[in-house]
Design an enzyme around this catalytic site. Structure first.
Site, PDB file in Angstrom:
ATOM      1  CB  SER A 180      -1.172  -0.581   0.970  1.00  0.00           C
ATOM      2  OG  SER A 180      -1.734   0.751   0.813  1.00  0.00           O
ATOM      3  CG  ASP A 354      -7.488  -3.182  -2.506  1.00  0.00           C
ATOM      4  OD1 ASP A 354      -7.406  -2.686  -2.541  1.00  0.00           O
ATOM      5  OD2 ASP A 354      -5.724  -4.294  -2.543  1.00  0.00           O
ATOM      6  CG  HIS A 385      -5.922  -2.045   0.767  1.00  0.00           C
ATOM      7  ND1 HIS A 385      -5.279  -2.371  -0.399  1.00  0.00           N
ATOM      8  CD2 HIS A 385      -5.204  -1.246   1.975  1.00  0.00           C
ATOM      9  CE1 HIS A 385      -4.080  -0.999  -0.080  1.00  0.00           C
ATOM     10  NE2 HIS A 385      -4.121  -0.778   0.990  1.00  0.00           N
TER      11      HIS A 385
END
Length: 415
Positions: A180, A354, A385
């Site tokens: 991320s 996600d 995620h």
């Protein structure tokens, strides 16, 4: 759902924790007696020790004076052969810390799993989370300390970690695994300091945050909007950090989620709303633990950058407005990051479900990068995620690809 005693306990603990850091151990023991899971109260090195791993704590100072704490697991508990070189740097996401790689335990946490594969594993912490809130000159209670975004994390934090790790281990290069925001700041580093990008044998970017145009998480969009609207007021009253560890949100979440029933209902629902549902992926015990370490804090200015990123069709620097942009960038608009500078081998791993790092943005990124050797889309159609750090399925769904590429770009080292 909660008794009057429980509520009074929570606010008493919140006061003690914020009144005097020296009382932390007392508060922690009190929390454990009241049902908080032990792992939620332990830091990185303590978690490693609990499960038979040996971890080291190291301190890194950046070029602009931020003092960062990074951790190392030299050898995994289940590593039977020689260690492989170069070292691996594992970088966390927004509002997170190195602890997220430990929250799901030795069978699923990537810090455990990668070190078990005989890699010299380092876990970084960027400026502003609870492990990295010191500076050589600046006071953390001042706005000057919190004047940063992903720009400074990529420009200063990651290069400082690479320098430290390569010097400490006498290795010329590292391998990088960024999740991320950890992927985002790697791309910033390559754009701003390409010579450091060249010190990475392979970069594995998992659910990388770069362009965020099509992010589907409504709560995340609302959260950044709230900070955009409230930032002037918050700064006026001296609040410069967003969702810090030890703050009211983290302490309340940890308190509510310590119990199995609320962890499996209310707290699971919060994660599902922030991202997307993936039934039977994250264990209830992991949810009980993770809110002891999450959210870990960042700057309000970072949240303003994320708000901007959600509303432009690009991956660009902080937008100060036309007048200040002209002074800072010699342009009325902020420049885009130079993704073509990420020339070393790059692997992108993403999920179809996600809601934060969504497929259209990931495809866009893959098309911008000059040396993507594979874009791995996780087979599980519900992979999202938060599965990356916390799913019990990591060893099956993403670890094989991670270790495959680490192996390709590594060589045996000392025994």
């Amino acid at each position: 759902m909660f008794s009057k005693t429980d509520v009074l306990l929570f606010f008493s603990l919140f006061y003690l924790l914020n009144a005097n850091s020296a009382k932390l151990d007392i508060v922690r023991q009190f929390k454990i007696l009241k049902g908080y899971p032990l792992d939620s109260q332990l830091n990185f090195t303590e978690l490693a020790t609990e499960y038979g791993y040996t971890a080291e704590e190291h301190v890194v100072t950046t070029e602009d004076g931020y003092i960062l704490t990074i951790f190392r697991i030299v050898r995994g508990r289940n590593c039977q052969g020689p260690l492989r070189k170069p070292p691996v740097l594992l970088m966390h996401g927004l509002f997170m810390s190195s602890d997220l790689w430990m929250d799901s335990g030795p069978g699923a946490g990537l810090a455990y799993l990668i070190s078990d594969e005989c890699y010299d594993l380092w876990a970084g912490n960027v400026r502003g989370n609870y492990y990295s809130k010191r500076h050589t000159n600046l006071n953390p209670n001042t706005i000057e300390f919190w004047n940063f975004t992903v720009q400074e994390m990529g420009r200063y934090d990651v290069p400082a970690m690479i320098d430290y790790i390569t010097n400490y281990t006498s290795s010329e290069t590292i391998n990088y695994v960024g999740y991320s925001q950890g992927g985002c700041i790697y791309l910033v580093m390559c754009s701003e300091q390409q010579s450091y990008c060249e010190k990475v044998e392979v970069a594995i970017l998992i659910a990388p945050g770069s362009r965020l145009t099509y992010t589907k998480s409504i709560p995340f969009r609302v959260l950044t909007d709230i900070y955009e609207i409230s930032a002037p007021f918050l700064i006026e009253i001296g609040i410069y950090q967003a969702l810090p560890w030890g703050g009211i949100v983290q302490q309340l979440a940890s308190f509510i989620c310590k119990d199995n029933e609320t962890a499996d209902t209310t707290c699971r629902d919060v994660l599902d709303k922030l991202d997307s549902p993936h039934p039977d992926s994250i264990e209830t015990e992991t949810i009980r633990v993770l809110f002891g370490h999450f959210p870990a804090g960042t700057s309000i200015k970072s949240m303003l950058w994320y708000n901007q990123a959600l509303n432009v069709d690009d991956f660009q620097k902080f937008d100060y407005g036309p007048v200040i942009n002209a002074e800072v960038y010699n342009s009325t608009t902020p420049p885009s990051y130079n993704l073509s500078a990420t020339t070393n081998p790059t692997v992108v791993i993403s999920g179809r479900n996600d809601f934060l790092s969504v497929p259209p943005d990931n495809e866009w990124l893959v098309n911008q990068l000059p040396n993507v050797i594979e874009h791995v889309v996780v087979e599980d159609p519900l992979w999202n995620h938060f599965d990356v750090p916390w799913s019990k399925l990591t060893s099956k769904d993403i670890l094989p690809k991670i270790t495959d590429y680490l192996y390709r770009y590594s060589k045996p080292g000392r025994g």
